[in-house]
Write a protein that holds these residues in place. Structure first.
Motif, PDB file in Angstrom:
ATOM      1  N   LEU A  33      25.032   1.618 -17.391  1.00  0.00           N
ATOM      2  CA  LEU A  33      25.528   1.155 -15.975  1.00  0.00           C
ATOM      3  C   LEU A  33      25.911   2.161 -15.009  1.00  0.00           C
ATOM      4  CD1 LEU A  33      28.105  -1.663 -17.231  1.00  0.00           C
ATOM      5  CD2 LEU A  33      25.642  -1.798 -16.720  1.00  0.00           C
ATOM      6  N   GLY A  34      25.766   3.444 -15.415  1.00  0.00           N
ATOM      7  CA  GLY A  34      25.546   4.376 -14.316  1.00  0.00           C
ATOM      8  C   GLY A  34      26.769   5.068 -14.140  1.00  0.00           C
ATOM      9  N   GLY A  35      27.901   4.952 -15.158  1.00  0.00           N
ATOM     10  CA  GLY A  35      29.057   5.612 -15.088  1.00  0.00           C
ATOM     11  C   GLY A  35      30.397   4.868 -15.605  1.00  0.00           C
ATOM     12  N   ASN A  36      31.408   5.525 -15.533  1.00  0.00           N
ATOM     13  CA  ASN A  36      32.717   4.861 -15.740  1.00  0.00           C
ATOM     14  C   ASN A  36      33.182   3.919 -14.756  1.00  0.00           C
ATOM     15  OD1 ASN A  36      34.486   5.216 -17.936  1.00  0.00           O
ATOM     16  ND2 ASN A  36      35.882   6.045 -16.391  1.00  0.00           N
ATOM     17  N   ALA A  37      32.989   4.161 -13.494  1.00  0.00           N
ATOM     18  CA  ALA A  37      33.401   3.187 -12.653  1.00  0.00           C
ATOM     19  C   ALA A  37      32.700   1.774 -12.719  1.00  0.00           C
ATOM     20  CB  ALA A  37      33.336   3.769 -11.199  1.00  0.00           C
ATOM     21  N   ALA A  38      31.368   1.927 -12.762  1.00  0.00           N
ATOM     22  CA  ALA A  38      30.760   0.695 -12.895  1.00  0.00           C
ATOM     23  C   ALA A  38      30.887  -0.103 -14.214  1.00  0.00           C
ATOM     24  CB  ALA A  38      29.068   1.020 -13.081  1.00  0.00           C
ATOM     25  N   LEU A  39      31.242   0.580 -15.322  1.00  0.00           N
ATOM     26  CA  LEU A  39      31.861  -0.248 -16.692  1.00  0.00           C
ATOM     27  C   LEU A  39      32.981  -0.800 -16.498  1.00  0.00           C
ATOM     28  CD1 LEU A  39      31.005  -1.191 -19.422  1.00  0.00           C
ATOM     29  CD2 LEU A  39      31.479   1.014 -20.444  1.00  0.00           C
ATOM     30  N   SER A  40      34.056  -0.110 -15.934  1.00  0.00           N
ATOM     31  CA  SER A  40      35.588  -0.477 -16.150  1.00  0.00           C
ATOM     32  C   SER A  40      35.342  -1.657 -15.105  1.00  0.00           C
ATOM     33  CB  SER A  40      36.397   0.668 -15.366  1.00  0.00           C
ATOM     34  OG  SER A  40      35.833   1.123 -14.270  1.00  0.00           O
ATOM     35  N   ALA A  41      34.620  -1.463 -13.831  1.00  0.00           N
ATOM     36  CA  ALA A  41      34.658  -2.727 -12.950  1.00  0.00           C
ATOM     37  C   ALA A  41      34.109  -4.191 -13.825  1.00  0.00           C
ATOM     38  CB  ALA A  41      33.719  -2.432 -11.728  1.00  0.00           C
ATOM     39  N   THR A  42      33.331  -3.690 -14.344  1.00  0.00           N
ATOM     40  CA  THR A  42      32.403  -4.826 -15.127  1.00  0.00           C
ATOM     41  C   THR A  42      33.223  -5.479 -16.049  1.00  0.00           C
ATOM     42  OG1 THR A  42      30.133  -3.907 -14.659  1.00  0.00           O
ATOM     43  CG2 THR A  42      30.271  -5.518 -16.582  1.00  0.00           C
ATOM     44  N   LEU A  43      33.925  -4.733 -16.692  1.00  0.00           N
ATOM     45  CA  LEU A  43      34.863  -5.367 -17.670  1.00  0.00           C
ATOM     46  C   LEU A  43      36.052  -5.742 -17.089  1.00  0.00           C
ATOM     47  CD1 LEU A  43      34.287  -2.731 -20.618  1.00  0.00           C
ATOM     48  CD2 LEU A  43      33.279  -5.116 -20.408  1.00  0.00           C
ATOM     49  N   GLY A  44      36.593  -5.262 -15.872  1.00  0.00           N
ATOM     50  CA  GLY A  44      37.617  -5.906 -15.124  1.00  0.00           C
ATOM     51  C   GLY A  44      38.964  -4.812 -15.674  1.00  0.00           C
ATOM     52  N   VAL A  45      38.815  -3.844 -16.099  1.00  0.00           N
ATOM     53  CA  VAL A  45      39.748  -2.787 -16.567  1.00  0.00           C
ATOM     54  C   VAL A  45      39.755  -1.390 -15.558  1.00  0.00           C
ATOM     55  CG1 VAL A  45      39.736  -3.946 -18.672  1.00  0.00           C
ATOM     56  CG2 VAL A  45      38.429  -1.816 -18.337  1.00  0.00           C
ATOM     57  N   SER A  46      40.867  -0.856 -15.927  1.00  0.00           N
ATOM     58  CA  SER A  46      41.033   0.448 -15.175  1.00  0.00           C
ATOM     59  C   SER A  46      40.235   1.545 -15.809  1.00  0.00           C
ATOM     60  CB  SER A  46      42.366   1.022 -15.066  1.00  0.00           C
ATOM     61  OG  SER A  46      42.848   1.306 -16.327  1.00  0.00           O
ATOM     62  N   ASN A  48      41.113   4.373 -16.643  1.00  0.00           N
ATOM     63  CA  ASN A  48      42.013   4.807 -17.826  1.00  0.00           C
ATOM     64  C   ASN A  48      42.092   4.038 -18.929  1.00  0.00           C
ATOM     65  OD1 ASN A  48      42.543   7.307 -16.100  1.00  0.00           O
ATOM     66  ND2 ASN A  48      44.403   6.319 -15.129  1.00  0.00           N
ATOM     67  N   GLN A  49      42.130   2.641 -18.723  1.00  0.00           N
ATOM     68  CA  GLN A  49      42.067   1.818 -19.913  1.00  0.00           C
ATOM     69  C   GLN A  49      40.991   1.876 -20.731  1.00  0.00           C
ATOM     70  OE1 GLN A  49      44.753  -0.235 -21.267  1.00  0.00           O
ATOM     71  NE2 GLN A  49      43.135   0.097 -22.846  1.00  0.00           N
ATOM     72  N   LEU A  50      39.600   2.017 -20.078  1.00  0.00           N
ATOM     73  CA  LEU A  50      38.643   2.196 -20.846  1.00  0.00           C
ATOM     74  C   LEU A  50      38.663   3.602 -21.536  1.00  0.00           C
ATOM     75  CD1 LEU A  50      35.909   0.974 -21.035  1.00  0.00           C
ATOM     76  CD2 LEU A  50      34.878   2.251 -18.803  1.00  0.00           C
ATOM     77  N   SER A  51      38.985   4.598 -20.956  1.00  0.00           N
ATOM     78  CA  SER A  51      39.114   6.155 -21.673  1.00  0.00           C
ATOM     79  C   SER A  51      40.134   5.817 -23.017  1.00  0.00           C
ATOM     80  CB  SER A  51      39.662   6.911 -21.131  1.00  0.00           C
ATOM     81  OG  SER A  51      38.685   7.395 -19.816  1.00  0.00           O
ATOM     82  N   ARG A  52      41.104   5.097 -22.977  1.00  0.00           N
ATOM     83  CA  ARG A  52      42.014   4.971 -24.051  1.00  0.00           C
ATOM     84  C   ARG A  52      41.007   3.945 -25.124  1.00  0.00           C
ATOM     85  NH1 ARG A  52      45.677   4.166 -19.826  1.00  0.00           N
ATOM     86  NH2 ARG A  52      45.663   2.049 -20.010  1.00  0.00           N
ATOM     87  N   TRP A  53      40.477   3.278 -24.843  1.00  0.00           N
ATOM     88  CA  TRP A  53      39.642   2.458 -26.040  1.00  0.00           C
ATOM     89  C   TRP A  53      38.437   3.375 -26.464  1.00  0.00           C
ATOM     90  CZ3 TRP A  53      39.143  -2.371 -21.902  1.00  0.00           C
ATOM     91  CH2 TRP A  53      40.240  -2.866 -22.045  1.00  0.00           C
ATOM     92  N   ALA A  54      37.967   4.068 -25.557  1.00  0.00           N
ATOM     93  CA  ALA A  54      36.859   5.109 -25.895  1.00  0.00           C
ATOM     94  C   ALA A  54      37.105   5.873 -26.953  1.00  0.00           C
ATOM     95  CB  ALA A  54      36.231   5.521 -24.694  1.00  0.00           C
ATOM     96  N   TYR A  55      38.349   6.577 -26.766  1.00  0.00           N
ATOM     97  CA  TYR A  55      38.923   7.654 -27.665  1.00  0.00           C
ATOM     98  C   TYR A  55      39.931   7.041 -28.745  1.00  0.00           C
ATOM     99  CZ  TYR A  55      36.850  10.701 -24.433  1.00  0.00           C
ATOM    100  OH  TYR A  55      36.137  11.484 -23.321  1.00  0.00           O
TER     101      TYR A  55
END
Length: 128
Positions: A33-46, A48-55
C-alpha cells in the motif's frame, strides 16, 4: 478472549509464533500500500497501534484481523496480475471501475467486495 483474533488466519510464520505471523503480514501490506500511513488509514487505526500489532506487543482484534485477511487477499491477487511493483500504483491510483476512487480509499470504507470486483474486472481486461 472472544474479541481477540485467532492468529491462525493471518498466516504462518517460520517461528510458529502468532505475533511473528501478524508482523510479517502487516509488513507485506505496508509495502503493497506504499507505507505505514496508507495501511493504518485503510484499517482505520493509528500508525502507533499498527506498530504495536506488527511487533506483537498487542493482539490484533478480530475485526481488524478480518480486514487484514481481506486486504491480503486483494494484494495477493493483484501481485499475481501485475507483479509487486505495480500493486502499489493500482491501490493508490484512480480506478474507473470504482468511479474514480482509489482502491485503498474504498477498502478504508470497508467496501472490500467492490475492490475485489474492480480487481476481477482488471483481470478480465475491463478498464481500471
Amino acid at each position: 478472549m472472544e474479541d481477540q483474533a485467532s492468529y491462525a488466519g493471518l498466516g504462518a510464520s517460520p517461528s510458529g509464533n502468532p505475533a511473528d505471523s501478524s508482523g510479517i503480514q502487516i509488513a507485506a501490506l505496508r509495502e503493497a500500500l506504499g507505507g505505514n500511513a496508507a495501511l493504518s488509514a485503510t484499517l482505520g487505526v493509528s500508525a502507533n497501534q499498527l506498530s504495536r500489532w506488527a511487533y506483537g506487543r498487542e493482539p490484533v482484534p478480530r475485526q481488524i484481523a478480518k480486514a487484514i485477511i481481506d486486504l491480503d487477499r486483494v494484494v495477493r491477487q493483484a501481485k499475481l496480475l501485475w507483479g509487486r511493483k505495480a500493486v502499489t500504483e493500482w491501490f493508490l491510483g484512480s480506478n474507473a471501475y470504482l468511479d474514480g476512487s482509489r482502491p485503498v480509499d474504498v477498502l478504508a470504507a470497508h467496501r472490500f467486495s467492490e475492490v475485489m470486483d474492480a480487481l476481477e474486472a482488471a483481470q478480465s481486461g475491463a478498464s481500471g
